[in-house]
Structure formats: structure tokens, C-alpha cells
Design a protein around this motif. Structure first.
Motif, PDB file in Angstrom:
ATOM      1  N   ALA A   1       3.576  -1.109   6.281  1.00 24.25           N
ATOM      2  CA  ALA A   1       2.715  -0.184   7.019  1.00 24.25           C
ATOM      3  C   ALA A   1       2.414   1.058   6.196  1.00 24.25           C
ATOM      4  O   ALA A   1       2.933   1.272   5.099  1.00 24.25           O
ATOM      5  CB  ALA A   1       3.387   0.203   8.335  1.00 24.25           C
ATOM      6  N   THR A   2       1.563   1.901   6.751  1.00 24.24           N
ATOM      7  CA  THR A   2       1.356   3.259   6.253  1.00 24.24           C
ATOM      8  C   THR A   2       1.945   4.233   7.278  1.00 24.24           C
ATOM      9  O   THR A   2       2.227   3.861   8.422  1.00 24.24           O
ATOM     10  CB  THR A   2      -0.130   3.576   6.051  1.00 24.24           C
ATOM     11  OG1 THR A   2      -0.799   3.543   7.331  1.00 24.24           O
ATOM     12  CG2 THR A   2      -0.783   2.568   5.111  1.00 24.24           C
TER      13      THR A   2
ATOM     14  N   ARG B   1       0.840  -1.198   0.000  1.00 21.23           N
ATOM     15  CA  ARG B   1       0.000   0.000   0.000  1.00 21.23           C
ATOM     16  C   ARG B   1       0.873   1.245   0.000  1.00 21.23           C
ATOM     17  O   ARG B   1       1.999   1.238   0.488  1.00 21.23           O
ATOM     18  CB  ARG B   1      -0.886   0.032   1.236  1.00 21.23           C
ATOM     19  CG  ARG B   1      -1.965  -1.041   1.300  1.00 21.23           C
ATOM     20  CD  ARG B   1      -2.588  -1.079   2.683  1.00 21.23           C
ATOM     21  NE  ARG B   1      -1.599  -1.433   3.687  1.00 21.23           N
ATOM     22  CZ  ARG B   1      -1.680  -1.102   4.983  1.00 21.23           C
ATOM     23  NH1 ARG B   1      -2.698  -0.373   5.418  1.00 21.23           N
ATOM     24  NH2 ARG B   1      -0.756  -1.482   5.840  1.00 21.23           N
ATOM     25  N   GLY B   2       0.346   2.319  -0.517  1.00 11.90           N
ATOM     26  CA  GLY B   2       1.043   3.590  -0.478  1.00 11.90           C
ATOM     27  C   GLY B   2       0.483   4.504   0.593  1.00 11.90           C
ATOM     28  O   GLY B   2      -0.666   4.352   1.036  1.00 11.90           O
ATOM     29  N   SER B   3       1.313   5.439   1.028  1.00 11.12           N
ATOM     30  CA  SER B   3       0.882   6.558   1.867  1.00 11.12           C
ATOM     31  C   SER B   3       1.097   7.799   1.016  1.00 11.12           C
ATOM     32  O   SER B   3       2.236   8.229   0.817  1.00 11.12           O
ATOM     33  CB  SER B   3       1.704   6.631   3.154  1.00 11.12           C
ATOM     34  OG  SER B   3       1.585   5.444   3.905  1.00 11.12           O
ATOM     35  N   VAL B   4       0.023   8.349   0.488  1.00 11.81           N
ATOM     36  CA  VAL B   4       0.116   9.370  -0.547  1.00 11.81           C
ATOM     37  C   VAL B   4       0.402  10.732   0.057  1.00 11.81           C
ATOM     38  O   VAL B   4      -0.381  11.264   0.851  1.00 11.81           O
ATOM     39  CB  VAL B   4      -1.181   9.434  -1.366  1.00 11.81           C
ATOM     40  CG1 VAL B   4      -1.089  10.554  -2.407  1.00 11.81           C
ATOM     41  CG2 VAL B   4      -1.445   8.098  -2.038  1.00 11.81           C
TER      42      VAL B   4
ATOM     43  N   LYS C   1      -9.105   2.963  -3.743  1.00 13.23           N
ATOM     44  CA  LYS C   1      -9.565   1.598  -4.005  1.00 13.23           C
ATOM     45  C   LYS C   1      -8.607   0.566  -3.432  1.00 13.23           C
ATOM     46  O   LYS C   1      -9.015  -0.523  -3.005  1.00 13.23           O
ATOM     47  CB  LYS C   1      -9.726   1.390  -5.509  1.00 13.23           C
ATOM     48  CG  LYS C   1     -10.222   0.004  -5.901  1.00 13.23           C
ATOM     49  CD  LYS C   1     -10.346  -0.126  -7.399  1.00 13.23           C
ATOM     50  CE  LYS C   1     -10.791  -1.535  -7.784  1.00 13.23           C
ATOM     51  NZ  LYS C   1     -10.877  -1.701  -9.270  1.00 13.23           N
ATOM     52  N   GLU C   2      -7.311   0.899  -3.409  1.00 18.34           N
ATOM     53  CA  GLU C   2      -6.298  -0.031  -2.908  1.00 18.34           C
ATOM     54  C   GLU C   2      -6.032   0.123  -1.420  1.00 18.34           C
ATOM     55  O   GLU C   2      -5.123  -0.521  -0.877  1.00 18.34           O
ATOM     56  CB  GLU C   2      -4.987   0.158  -3.688  1.00 18.34           C
ATOM     57  CG  GLU C   2      -5.113  -0.066  -5.183  1.00 18.34           C
ATOM     58  CD  GLU C   2      -5.645  -1.449  -5.519  1.00 18.34           C
ATOM     59  OE1 GLU C   2      -5.242  -2.421  -4.825  1.00 18.34           O
ATOM     60  OE2 GLU C   2      -6.463  -1.565  -6.454  1.00 18.34           O
ATOM     61  N   GLY C   3      -6.809   0.977  -0.741  1.00 25.17           N
ATOM     62  CA  GLY C   3      -6.650   1.143   0.690  1.00 25.17           C
ATOM     63  C   GLY C   3      -5.458   1.983   1.087  1.00 25.17           C
ATOM     64  O   GLY C   3      -4.917   1.843   2.191  1.00 25.17           O
ATOM     65  N   TRP C   4      -5.030   2.882   0.186  1.00 23.85           N
ATOM     66  CA  TRP C   4      -3.882   3.733   0.487  1.00 23.85           C
ATOM     67  C   TRP C   4      -4.282   4.860   1.443  1.00 23.85           C
ATOM     68  O   TRP C   4      -5.425   5.334   1.432  1.00 23.85           O
ATOM     69  CB  TRP C   4      -3.318   4.335  -0.803  1.00 23.85           C
ATOM     70  CG  TRP C   4      -2.631   3.342  -1.703  1.00 23.85           C
ATOM     71  CD1 TRP C   4      -2.733   1.973  -1.663  1.00 23.85           C
ATOM     72  CD2 TRP C   4      -1.753   3.649  -2.793  1.00 23.85           C
ATOM     73  NE1 TRP C   4      -1.967   1.413  -2.651  1.00 23.85           N
ATOM     74  CE2 TRP C   4      -1.348   2.414  -3.358  1.00 23.85           C
ATOM     75  CE3 TRP C   4      -1.268   4.831  -3.337  1.00 23.85           C
ATOM     76  CZ2 TRP C   4      -0.487   2.340  -4.452  1.00 23.85           C
ATOM     77  CZ3 TRP C   4      -0.409   4.773  -4.423  1.00 23.85           C
ATOM     78  CH2 TRP C   4      -0.020   3.538  -4.973  1.00 23.85           C
TER      79      TRP C   4
ATOM     80  N   LYS D   1     -13.458  15.057   2.469  1.00 21.26           N
ATOM     81  CA  LYS D   1     -14.536  15.119   1.477  1.00 21.26           C
ATOM     82  C   LYS D   1     -14.352  14.089   0.375  1.00 21.26           C
ATOM     83  O   LYS D   1     -15.304  13.421  -0.048  1.00 21.26           O
ATOM     84  CB  LYS D   1     -14.607  16.524   0.885  1.00 21.26           C
ATOM     85  CG  LYS D   1     -15.598  16.667  -0.267  1.00 21.26           C
ATOM     86  CD  LYS D   1     -15.557  18.068  -0.856  1.00 21.26           C
ATOM     87  CE  LYS D   1     -16.480  18.176  -2.072  1.00 21.26           C
ATOM     88  NZ  LYS D   1     -16.418  19.546  -2.680  1.00 21.26           N
ATOM     89  N   HIS D   2     -13.130  13.934  -0.129  1.00 21.47           N
ATOM     90  CA  HIS D   2     -12.903  13.110  -1.307  1.00 21.47           C
ATOM     91  C   HIS D   2     -12.505  11.676  -0.994  1.00 21.47           C
ATOM     92  O   HIS D   2     -12.582  10.811  -1.872  1.00 21.47           O
ATOM     93  CB  HIS D   2     -11.844  13.758  -2.192  1.00 21.47           C
ATOM     94  CG  HIS D   2     -12.313  14.984  -2.896  1.00 21.47           C
ATOM     95  ND1 HIS D   2     -12.913  14.963  -4.144  1.00 21.47           N
ATOM     96  CD2 HIS D   2     -12.297  16.301  -2.515  1.00 21.47           C
ATOM     97  CE1 HIS D   2     -13.228  16.191  -4.511  1.00 21.47           C
ATOM     98  NE2 HIS D   2     -12.870  17.027  -3.537  1.00 21.47           N
ATOM     99  N   THR D   3     -12.049  11.416   0.251  1.00 20.75           N
ATOM    100  CA  THR D   3     -11.617  10.054   0.571  1.00 20.75           C
ATOM    101  C   THR D   3     -12.281   9.490   1.821  1.00 20.75           C
ATOM    102  O   THR D   3     -12.199   8.284   2.061  1.00 20.75           O
ATOM    103  CB  THR D   3     -10.091  10.002   0.799  1.00 20.75           C
ATOM    104  OG1 THR D   3      -9.760  10.613   2.058  1.00 20.75           O
ATOM    105  CG2 THR D   3      -9.349  10.716  -0.321  1.00 20.75           C
ATOM    106  N   GLY D   4     -12.896  10.343   2.624  1.00 22.72           N
ATOM    107  CA  GLY D   4     -13.483   9.895   3.876  1.00 22.72           C
ATOM    108  C   GLY D   4     -12.478   9.704   4.987  1.00 22.72           C
ATOM    109  O   GLY D   4     -12.837   9.304   6.099  1.00 22.72           O
ATOM    110  N   GLN D   5     -11.207   9.999   4.737  1.00 23.26           N
ATOM    111  CA  GLN D   5     -10.168   9.773   5.731  1.00 23.26           C
ATOM    112  C   GLN D   5      -9.919  11.019   6.582  1.00 23.26           C
ATOM    113  O   GLN D   5     -10.022  12.143   6.098  1.00 23.26           O
ATOM    114  CB  GLN D   5      -8.852   9.386   5.055  1.00 23.26           C
ATOM    115  CG  GLN D   5      -8.873   8.049   4.338  1.00 23.26           C
ATOM    116  CD  GLN D   5      -7.499   7.647   3.836  1.00 23.26           C
ATOM    117  OE1 GLN D   5      -6.474   8.135   4.307  1.00 23.26           O
ATOM    118  NE2 GLN D   5      -7.463   6.742   2.857  1.00 23.26           N
TER     119      GLN D   5
END
Length: 304
Positions: free
Chosen positions: A276-277, A85-88, A107-110, A144-148
């Protein structure tokens, strides 16, 4: 005159509380793709020009735009093949400019953390009100755009004010990537809140490797593996952190992908590596080690 930035105290590498990562991992490994947007003719900052050439610098603009059009998609597939996974590190304006890229990462859980609004808008010379607005925009846009929830911060183009660390902590973030002083997480001294520095390497950063040090892809793969091998060995005693910061316009060039995948496959193929992230590393450290590290450290200049 200030002797040091005042962001952290001194704690020798071999005299720290011992870190034990989840499931006995020696290394907490994370990959930080910088998903960025560069404006062709941004507002002028009195301290730094956005482009090396007079506006419109189409050459450098299009070179970086390559990352969002082509390089990102190659990088994404490579990381998926290695189950990483990435941490963007996100210029949050990307959410409006290229929502397809954001959706593919989500979609990939980043994870998404903030790299400012645009990589052509710098924090230098901002008032406190302006800087707060940038941080709040990142909080709101990512939610808003990712819910995170926004937890991490890497200043746009690595630009700061004297108050940046205090503000991100006050506004609810939990980690920063802007300090390059260690191979383990560490407490950041702020006026309120709990903030941790997560290792984010300039040495492993593809911008430094390719554009500054002019290293070949094959050599980059070797550098990444050697970095990992050392941190993996040291991590048997106390857990370490390895980060690979990436830029799709660089690592996503066709002739560079195989070397990156070779190194990524090598690292992720080891046992006792926590894939990890940034958020996960910071949360674990904050819950288990932040206070112990802060208590063990000494201010710079103090006698041991």
C-alpha cells in the motif's frame, strides 16, 4: 502541567475493534523514502543548529547530497524489481532543485506527502502564520508538480509546534507519521477534521539502524524480516501496519542494497500482504475504523 501530548487516547492492543485489510491481508506494508534537500547555509533557528560543524559544513552536506545524485536511483530500481511503490516523504523544494527525481517517482505511481520545505528549516519557534504558509506551500507545490492532493505529513526533521496537528487537519490533510506509539493506525485528536496516525517506525528507519545503532547491512535485513514476521503473525487476528522509512544517502550505498532487496523481496513475496501507500492505508482506516477506534478509546488517566 500536561501529563501527555494530548494527541490520542489510550486503547490497549488486545481490546480494539478488529481491523480487516482489503482482500484479507494481515499486514498493510508501506515503504517511505525520505527524498530530502539540505541547504548548505540555511536560515538560523534559535532552537537547533542545522549542521554539527560550522558553516559551510561541506562534509555533511555532500554526504546527504549523495542520496539525490546516486543513492536514489539505486533504491528506485530495487523497489521496482520488488514491485513496491513508494510513499515519498518529500522536502517539497526538491521539486525545483531536482525535478528529475520527482518525475521518476511519479512515473512509477508513487505517492508524495510532505516533509516540509527543506530538512534544514524547522517548525520550532514558527508563528501560526509562518506554519500555515509552510503547509500551504506543500499543498500547492505537490499539486503543481505531481497533480496529487497532499494527504500526509511528516514534520521536517521531526520538529513541531503545539498547533501542528490541528493545522494539518484543518488544511485538509488526512494522516500524519509523526507519532511513534503504535503498530496500527489510530485517531489523532484535533479541533476539526479527521486525522489518523499511520505507523512510521523509528526502529526500522535506516538513519537509526545505520547511523545510531551502527548495525551492519546483513543484520538490518534480519531485523526487517523479524519485524515483518511478528506483525504478520499478529495480523491474522487484526490487521497491522509495517513501514520501512528510508534515506537514499544511506540505503543507496552500494554495499547496503543487496540486504535491503533481500528483505523487501521476502516481505513482498508473502501472500496476504497489502502493498500500500500511506494515503491508501489512511483512507481505508478513516472510512472503516476511525470512528470505532475513537469511540472505544479512553483518555489517558481514566479508569477502564
Amino acid at each position: 502541567m500536561k501529563r501527555d501530548p494530548g494527541f490520542y487516547d489510550y486503547l490497549p492492543y488486545d481490546k480494539r475493534p478488529v481491523i480487516r485489510w482489503p482482500n484479507g491481508a494481515r499486514v498493510a506494508f508501506w515503504v517511505a523514502p525520505n527524498i530530502e534537500f539540505y541547504e548548505l547555509d540555511p536560515p538560523r533557528n534559535p532552537s537547533r543548529a542545522a549542521w554539527a560543524r560550522p558553516a559551510p559544513d561541506v562534509l555533511n552536506y555532500s554526504y546527504r547530497d549523495y542520496g539525490n545524485r546516486a543513492g536514489f536511483w539505486r533504491m528506485l530500481e530495487t523497489m521496482k524489481r520488488c514491485n513496491m511503490r513508494g510513499s515519498v516523504s518529500l522536502n517539497v523544494a526538491m521539486c525545483e532543485h531536482h525535478p528529475e527525481v520527482i518525475a521518476a517517482c511519479a512515473k512509477e505511481g508513487w505517492e508524495f506527502y510532505s516533509h516540509g520545505t527543506y530538512n534544514t528549516r524547522y517548525l520550532m519557534n514558527m508563528t501560526e502564520e509562518q506554519e500555515r504558509a509552510v503547509i500551504q506551500d506543500s499543498i500547492d507545490t505537490i499539486r503543481k508538480h505531481t497533480g496529487q492532493k497532499l494527504d500526509g505529513w511528516l514534520a521536517p526533521a521531526l520538529t513541531y509546534t503545539d498547533r501542528t496537528m490541528d493545522l494539518v487537519a484543518e488544511m485538509g490533510l488526512t494522516y500524519v507519521c509523526d507519532l511513534f506509539h503504535d503498530d496500527q493506525p489510530g485517531p489523532v485528536k484535533v479541533k476539526q477534521g479527521k486525522l489518523t496516525s499511520i505507523p512510521y517506525s523509528l526502529e526500522m528507519n535506516d538513519v537509526i539502524v545505520y547511523n545510531v545503532n551502527l548495525v551492519s547491512p546483513r543484520r538490518y535485513a534480519d531485523i526487517l524480516k523479524r519485524q515483518f514476521d511478528r506483525l504478520y503473525a499478529e495480523g491474522e487476528r487484526s490487521g497491522t501496519v509495517m513501514c520501512i522509512p528510508l534515506h537514499p544517502y544511506l540505503v543507496g550505498q552500494p554495499y547496503r542494497l543487496a540486504a535491503f532487496e533481500e528483505a523487501l523481496s521476502y516481505i513482498t513475496g508473502h501472500e496476504k500482504v497489502w502493498l500500500a501507500t500511506g494515503r491508501e492505508i489512511a483512507q481505508y482506516f478513516n472510512e472503516n475504523y476511525h470512528d470505532a477506534f475513537a469511540a472505544a478509546a479512553q483518555a489517558v488517566g481514566e479508569a477502564p
